[in-house]
Motif scaffolding. Structure first.
Motif, short mmCIF file in Angstrom:
data_model
loop_
_atom_site.label_atom_id
_atom_site.label_comp_id
_atom_site.label_asym_id
_atom_site.label_seq_id
_atom_site.Cartn_x
_atom_site.Cartn_y
_atom_site.Cartn_z
N ALA A 61 -4.89 6.91 -36.39
CA ALA A 61 -3.45 7.04 -36.13
C ALA A 61 -2.68 5.91 -36.80
N SER A 62 -1.38 6.08 -36.93
CA SER A 62 -0.56 5.08 -37.61
C SER A 62 -0.26 3.86 -36.74
N GLN A 63 -0.45 4.01 -35.42
CA GLN A 63 -0.22 2.91 -34.49
C GLN A 63 -1.27 2.96 -33.38
N PRO A 64 -1.65 1.81 -32.82
CA PRO A 64 -2.60 1.80 -31.71
C PRO A 64 -1.89 2.11 -30.39
N THR A 65 -2.66 2.52 -29.39
CA THR A 65 -2.12 2.69 -28.04
C THR A 65 -2.35 1.39 -27.28
N LEU A 66 -1.31 0.90 -26.62
CA LEU A 66 -1.34 -0.42 -26.00
C LEU A 66 -1.51 -0.34 -24.49
N PRO A 67 -1.93 -1.44 -23.86
CA PRO A 67 -1.93 -1.51 -22.39
C PRO A 67 -0.51 -1.34 -21.89
N SER A 68 -0.36 -0.84 -20.67
CA SER A 68 0.97 -0.51 -20.15
C SER A 68 1.90 -1.72 -20.09
N GLN A 69 1.35 -2.94 -19.93
CA GLN A 69 2.20 -4.12 -19.80
C GLN A 69 2.65 -4.69 -21.14
N ARG A 70 2.20 -4.10 -22.23
CA ARG A 70 2.53 -4.61 -23.55
C ARG A 70 3.39 -3.62 -24.33
N SER A 71 4.34 -4.15 -25.09
CA SER A 71 5.21 -3.29 -25.89
C SER A 71 5.01 -3.51 -27.39
N SER A 72 4.21 -4.50 -27.77
CA SER A 72 3.99 -4.76 -29.18
C SER A 72 2.61 -5.37 -29.40
N TRP A 73 2.15 -5.33 -30.63
CA TRP A 73 0.85 -5.89 -30.99
C TRP A 73 1.01 -6.78 -32.22
#
Length: 228
Positions: A174-186
């Motif tokens: 995918a073009s972006q990873p899926t993050l933990p719910s408490q995070r909005s950026s990587w």
């Protein structure tokens, strides 16, 4: 004339902000993370476009990757950015942090990373990880980047841990990873382990390995390292 100049000034500002936005939207595939399990030829890896290497340094309160010190010299001789990671385990987080820093040596210019993941019940807990990163901050003046997958990192939602940049592990094309719910950026994204995930999965001089994307341009990576 003044009105025309004002319009032109506004246009230039919009153009500049647009360029900044476009640069911030860039993703660079130039980072790898390694351990003694990998064979390395940093000259070939650099020629293949690799800019930064993060290498395992320690595990637990005593474990040391025996290839770390030698490979740091080899990588830095090639002009590669260097980073070190600690594989966190259950118990003695402050002792682990001190052990990690002692093994790394001079931390100037070195990206520091804490790896937290499932380890058959011996993994570092959220509260222990909190103590670890607090100790790193106390000793170096900066927080380490924290690594893990979106499922495992969900409970790692404490005050100091939230200050750590995120290195997300998500093997996908995918073009972006899926993050933990408490995070909005990587900040960094391990998108493949050399077998699963997106492509490319290999690096010249190393072969199949963990490859990582940086959320920014190559120049931004160089400018901000090791304070990502």
């Amino acid at each position: 004339m003044i009105f025309a100049f004002s319009k032109m000034f506004k246009f230039i500002l919009l153009l500049c902000f647009g360029m900044i936005w476009a640069t911030n939207g860039e993703i660079s595939n130039v980072v790898i993370d390694l351990s003694h399990w990998n064979n390395v030829n940093f000259t070939k890896a650099k020629a293949d476009g690799i800019v930064a290497v993060v290498h395992k340094a320690t595990q637990g309160a005593r474990g040391v990757d025996e290839t770390y010190a030698t490979r740091r010299i080899l990588a830095e001789n090639e002009g590669l950015l260097w980073g070190a990671y600690h594989f966190g385990t259950k118990g003695t987080p402050v002792k682990q942090a001190d052990h990690f820093l002692a093994t790394v040596g001079d931390t100037k210019g070195v990206l520091l990373m804490l790896d937290v993941e499932e380890n058959k019940g011996k993994e570092m807990s959220p509260s222990e990880a909190e103590e670890f990163v607090k100790r790193i901050k106390e000793k170096t003046g900066r927080y380490p980047i924290i690594y893990g997958n979106r499922y495992f990192l969900r409970p790692y939602h404490l005050e100091n841990l939230n200050e750590c940049p995120l290195w997300i592990s998500h093997y996908t094309s995918a073009s972006q990873p899926t993050l933990p719910s408490q995070r909005s950026s990587w900040t960094l994204w391990q998108y493949t382990d050399g077998k699963l995930g997106g492509s490319p999965k290999t690096v010249n001089g190393i072969g199949p390995c963990d490859r990582d994307r940086y959320n920014g341009s190559i120049q931004q990576l160089k400018n901000r390292w090791p304070n990502l």
